[in-house]
Design an enzyme around this catalytic site. Sequence first.
Site, PDB file in Angstrom:
ATOM      1  N   HIS A 303       0.845  -1.190   0.000  1.00  8.53           N
ATOM      2  CA  HIS A 303       0.000   0.000   0.000  1.00  8.53           C
ATOM      3  C   HIS A 303       0.875   1.233   0.000  1.00  8.53           C
ATOM      4  O   HIS A 303       1.944   1.232   0.609  1.00  8.53           O
ATOM      5  CB  HIS A 303      -0.906   0.016   1.243  1.00  8.53           C
ATOM      6  CG  HIS A 303      -2.083   0.905   1.073  1.00  8.53           C
ATOM      7  ND1 HIS A 303      -2.032   2.252   1.344  1.00  8.53           N
ATOM      8  CD2 HIS A 303      -3.340   0.651   0.633  1.00  8.53           C
ATOM      9  CE1 HIS A 303      -3.209   2.778   1.081  1.00  8.53           C
ATOM     10  NE2 HIS A 303      -4.025   1.836   0.651  1.00  8.53           N
ATOM     11  N   ASP A 360      -7.809  -5.853   0.150  1.00  7.41           N
ATOM     12  CA  ASP A 360      -8.251  -6.689  -0.971  1.00  7.41           C
ATOM     13  C   ASP A 360      -7.818  -8.141  -0.860  1.00  7.41           C
ATOM     14  O   ASP A 360      -8.262  -8.976  -1.642  1.00  7.41           O
ATOM     15  CB  ASP A 360      -7.732  -6.105  -2.292  1.00  7.41           C
ATOM     16  CG  ASP A 360      -8.400  -4.793  -2.612  1.00  7.41           C
ATOM     17  OD1 ASP A 360      -9.581  -4.656  -2.262  1.00  7.41           O
ATOM     18  OD2 ASP A 360      -7.744  -3.912  -3.185  1.00  7.41           O
TER      19      ASP A 360
END
Length: 426
Positions: A303, A360
């Site tokens: 991320h 996710d």
Amino acid sequence: MTDKATLTIGDKSYDLPILKGSTGPDVVDVRKFYGDSDHFTFDPGFTSTASCESKITYIDGDAGILLHRGYPIGQLAEESSFLEVCHLLLNGELPTADEFTLFERNITYHTMLHAQFDTFFQGFRRDAHPMAVMTGAVGALSAFYSDSLNVDDPKQREISAHRLIAKMPTIAARAFQYSQGRPFVTPRNELSYSENFLRMCFSVPAEDWVPNPVLTRAMDRIFILHADHEQNASTSTVRLAGSSGAHPFACIAAGIACLWGPSHGGANQEALEMLEEIGTVENIPAYVQGVKDRKYKLMGFGHRVYKNFDPRAKVMQNTCYEVLEQLGINDPLLQVAMELEKVALSDQYFIDRKLYPNIDFYSGITLRAMGFPKEMFTVLFALARTVGWISQWKEMFEDPSRKIGRPRQLYTGATQRDYLAVEKRG
Ligand code: CMC
């Protein structure tokens, strides 16, 4: 403590004010820097640039903290409801009981779509990706609801916000049913936001639809986890589109288009496809080696902001266990995911780069168990993120210092030269 930074170029020094937030890094204010120095700052990908001032969402990526209006995401996911979180993001505070009743009424009042939408939907191919349908359908809302397009009217801005939050589940469910060749299911306003959405997705005329409270709760929690995430790519897209004075339907359609990319919201579909491709636990070492050889990325990992566990991923993982247990599903891909996470977290490549599972990683397995095909995963993300987008749009619009977004560049192309007729070009 100094409240200014000094930047020296050649023999000239420039004082740059330092602005303080309520928490998190201070910022160096470079707004006057170009005018004073004739230099731009350079930050492709905005890795060091605060693009706006905001009071909505705070992330501490090193500590793995995510707060909405000050409330930790874990508390909201466990104790609140998605519609309450919508009120919080949009209006700044959790609602009182009366405020909630009014807000819920305002949203449910707008759940239906104009009857002409039937014809509009018929224009899409049945095998279209539902994100393609979402981008088109949300963009088209302005053609159906022209009475709330005046962005200078606060009441119309509010109605557009309510319309978007209310109609997204109806459009998303319709895109799903359309792709399955099933009839459209009209919303039922006595149901909760998430129950209504599940019913619109899974009920068929041939039999009664029976709600499952565990799945309704899981859906609601998944929506909460995706509701907002500070100035990410799609939110920045919405803000940039809105900075020109564009109405919210156009801006949210732009956000949906941006979200679809595999590095952003499209990663949930790709993460599940990756787990399917790996297939069994024995194939993990070879797959991880491929990641380290830079043949592909580990989807659902890494991320831009989190250099620690994504706090949403922990809640998502628990939700995944709950759903699978409730449905009695023993999904072999869960074993693959858990082992892959273990291998990656103990591998030096991932440790060095601070790569952890993001939201996710486990959402695909959960949504698949709930009955959604993987093409719908990003649609669900878009549905939930709509409230974040519209809250950020509202905040930007109401900021008196709003300016049209207009980044500059480091130009490295040809300098001025003269046009030559084609026969004279070498
Ligand atoms: N697998 C393997 N290596 C990775 C990954 C990954 N998923 N993510 C980053 N890296 C490596 C990257 O190759 C680079 O290595 P090096 O320094 O040796 O060149 C290093 O880690 C830093 O990566 P980066 O590309 O500079 O990081 P970024 O902040 O630009 O990218 C990201 C963030 C999310 C785009 C990226 O981590 C990624 O592509 N992840 C996979 C896609 C994904 O799961 N996206 C969903 C994000 S969460 C949902 C959302 O908010 O949209």
